[in-house]
Design a protein around this motif. Sequence first.
Motif, PDB file in Angstrom:
ATOM      1  N   UNK A  71       0.804  -1.222   0.000  1.00  0.00           N
ATOM      2  CA  UNK A  71       0.000   0.000   0.000  1.00  0.00           C
ATOM      3  C   UNK A  71       0.836   1.270   0.000  1.00  0.00           C
ATOM      4  N   UNK A  72       1.823   1.373   0.895  1.00  0.00           N
ATOM      5  CA  UNK A  72       2.615   2.600   0.932  1.00  0.00           C
ATOM      6  C   UNK A  72       3.502   2.723  -0.300  1.00  0.00           C
ATOM      7  N   UNK A  73       3.879   1.595  -0.905  1.00  0.00           N
ATOM      8  CA  UNK A  73       4.634   1.640  -2.155  1.00  0.00           C
ATOM      9  C   UNK A  73       3.794   2.166  -3.306  1.00  0.00           C
ATOM     10  N   UNK A  74       2.499   1.825  -3.297  1.00  0.00           N
ATOM     11  CA  UNK A  74       1.608   2.374  -4.317  1.00  0.00           C
ATOM     12  C   UNK A  74       1.578   3.894  -4.227  1.00  0.00           C
ATOM     13  N   UNK A 104      17.291  -3.197  -6.534  1.00  0.00           N
ATOM     14  CA  UNK A 104      17.160  -2.398  -5.303  1.00  0.00           C
ATOM     15  C   UNK A 104      16.621  -1.005  -5.609  1.00  0.00           C
ATOM     16  N   UNK A 105      15.704  -0.545  -4.770  1.00  0.00           N
ATOM     17  CA  UNK A 105      15.139   0.793  -4.935  1.00  0.00           C
ATOM     18  C   UNK A 105      15.574   1.729  -3.812  1.00  0.00           C
ATOM     19  N   UNK A 106      15.344   1.325  -2.558  1.00  0.00           N
ATOM     20  CA  UNK A 106      15.715   2.205  -1.446  1.00  0.00           C
ATOM     21  C   UNK A 106      15.703   1.418  -0.140  1.00  0.00           C
ATOM     22  N   UNK A 107      16.293   2.011   0.893  1.00  0.00           N
ATOM     23  CA  UNK A 107      16.222   1.497   2.258  1.00  0.00           C
ATOM     24  C   UNK A 107      15.220   2.381   3.001  1.00  0.00           C
ATOM     25  N   UNK A 108      14.090   1.810   3.364  1.00  0.00           N
ATOM     26  CA  UNK A 108      13.000   2.565   3.985  1.00  0.00           C
ATOM     27  C   UNK A 108      13.201   2.564   5.505  1.00  0.00           C
ATOM     28  N   UNK A 118       6.323   2.820  12.114  1.00  0.00           N
ATOM     29  CA  UNK A 118       5.940   2.659  10.716  1.00  0.00           C
ATOM     30  C   UNK A 118       7.170   2.791   9.823  1.00  0.00           C
ATOM     31  N   UNK A 119       7.185   2.082   8.695  1.00  0.00           N
ATOM     32  CA  UNK A 119       8.185   2.414   7.688  1.00  0.00           C
ATOM     33  C   UNK A 119       7.943   3.842   7.205  1.00  0.00           C
ATOM     34  N   UNK A 120       9.015   4.543   6.875  1.00  0.00           N
ATOM     35  CA  UNK A 120       8.876   5.933   6.496  1.00  0.00           C
ATOM     36  C   UNK A 120       7.918   6.167   5.349  1.00  0.00           C
ATOM     37  N   UNK A 121       7.883   5.253   4.352  1.00  0.00           N
ATOM     38  CA  UNK A 121       6.989   5.430   3.209  1.00  0.00           C
ATOM     39  C   UNK A 121       5.524   5.434   3.621  1.00  0.00           C
ATOM     40  N   UNK A 122       5.218   4.815   4.753  1.00  0.00           N
ATOM     41  CA  UNK A 122       3.821   4.690   5.176  1.00  0.00           C
ATOM     42  C   UNK A 122       3.308   5.914   5.904  1.00  0.00           C
ATOM     43  N   UNK A 123       4.171   6.878   6.223  1.00  0.00           N
ATOM     44  CA  UNK A 123       3.738   8.069   6.963  1.00  0.00           C
ATOM     45  C   UNK A 123       3.102   9.045   5.974  1.00  0.00           C
TER      46      UNK A 123
END
Length: 317
Positions: A100-103, A165-169, A249-254
């Motif tokens: 979801x947060x990746x979307x 590899x894309x990123x370190x979340x 939370x992973x940063x992408x999910x904020x």
Amino acid sequence: MLNAARLQILARLENLGTVRAVGASLHLSPSAVSAHLAALEAETGARLVERTGRRVRLTPAGRTLARHARVILDQMALAEAELAHPDGQPAGVVRVAAFSSGVRALVIPLARRLAVEHPRVQVEVVELDPRESGPALRRADVDVAVTADLLDGARLAGPDVATVPLLEDPVVLVAPAGASAGTATGEGPVDLAGLADARWAADLPGRYLSTLVESACRDAGFEPRVVARLPSYELLLAHVEAGLSVALLPGLAVDPRYDVVARPLRAPRTRPVYAAVRRGAPPTAATSVVLAGLRRVAADVTVATAAVGRATAPPPR
């Protein structure tokens, strides 16, 4: 002559494990699936499946043909894409699965960018948990999976899957904006040991966030008091925003739409995020554009995250 539709059924049977599941994925009845498998055995002159009780499994010959089937089907898809767009320019549909947060953070910005830079490339997105995206990729239901490593060490990568590899979340502590209690206030990295008395929000037991909270808090020397079990990131953020809990939370999910603060951890944790494709599947020009676009979007996200980290870092002493 081998029949492509029957090869697809065989390949899916190896991934899904049951005739009923194969039928459901292809909108066929179980009897139709069985008939296609029997016809494929007649075409090849080999025994491809065997019954074990109510289940079927592939024989060694069946597994060999399923492996070749995936290569054949991928080559056919490439040929169809090149014939449909003989000028060689990136064009066509690329199916992308993402959590979801990746979307929100990666795939939607990618689709927006490609709509301008490569308008003939269409991104179709489906939200899938990392545990679901691997099987979907191997079944060829999607062309690219944006996924992440899980806390139990489970990885999507394997001999049949290649990863980019894309990123370190980074994992962050999420607290209500303007919180006035405990060490959730202030700036800079937070020591979870100071939150032993806090109320925590997590998702359902055994899932990613729940395991993350339990692991991090135990490493800090205490058992978390979980007051909310919310599998939706949106509901979890709303609960924190209301001042009822804190969360990891992973940063992408904020989601920036919520009035919360996100702070790095003194004992850092990260979630590797990467794109995955089927190994050996020749990428179409459109798929190559999508992968390159994902790397660019991920680089932008990484730069933005680093800027936020610098802004919230404690002043030098």
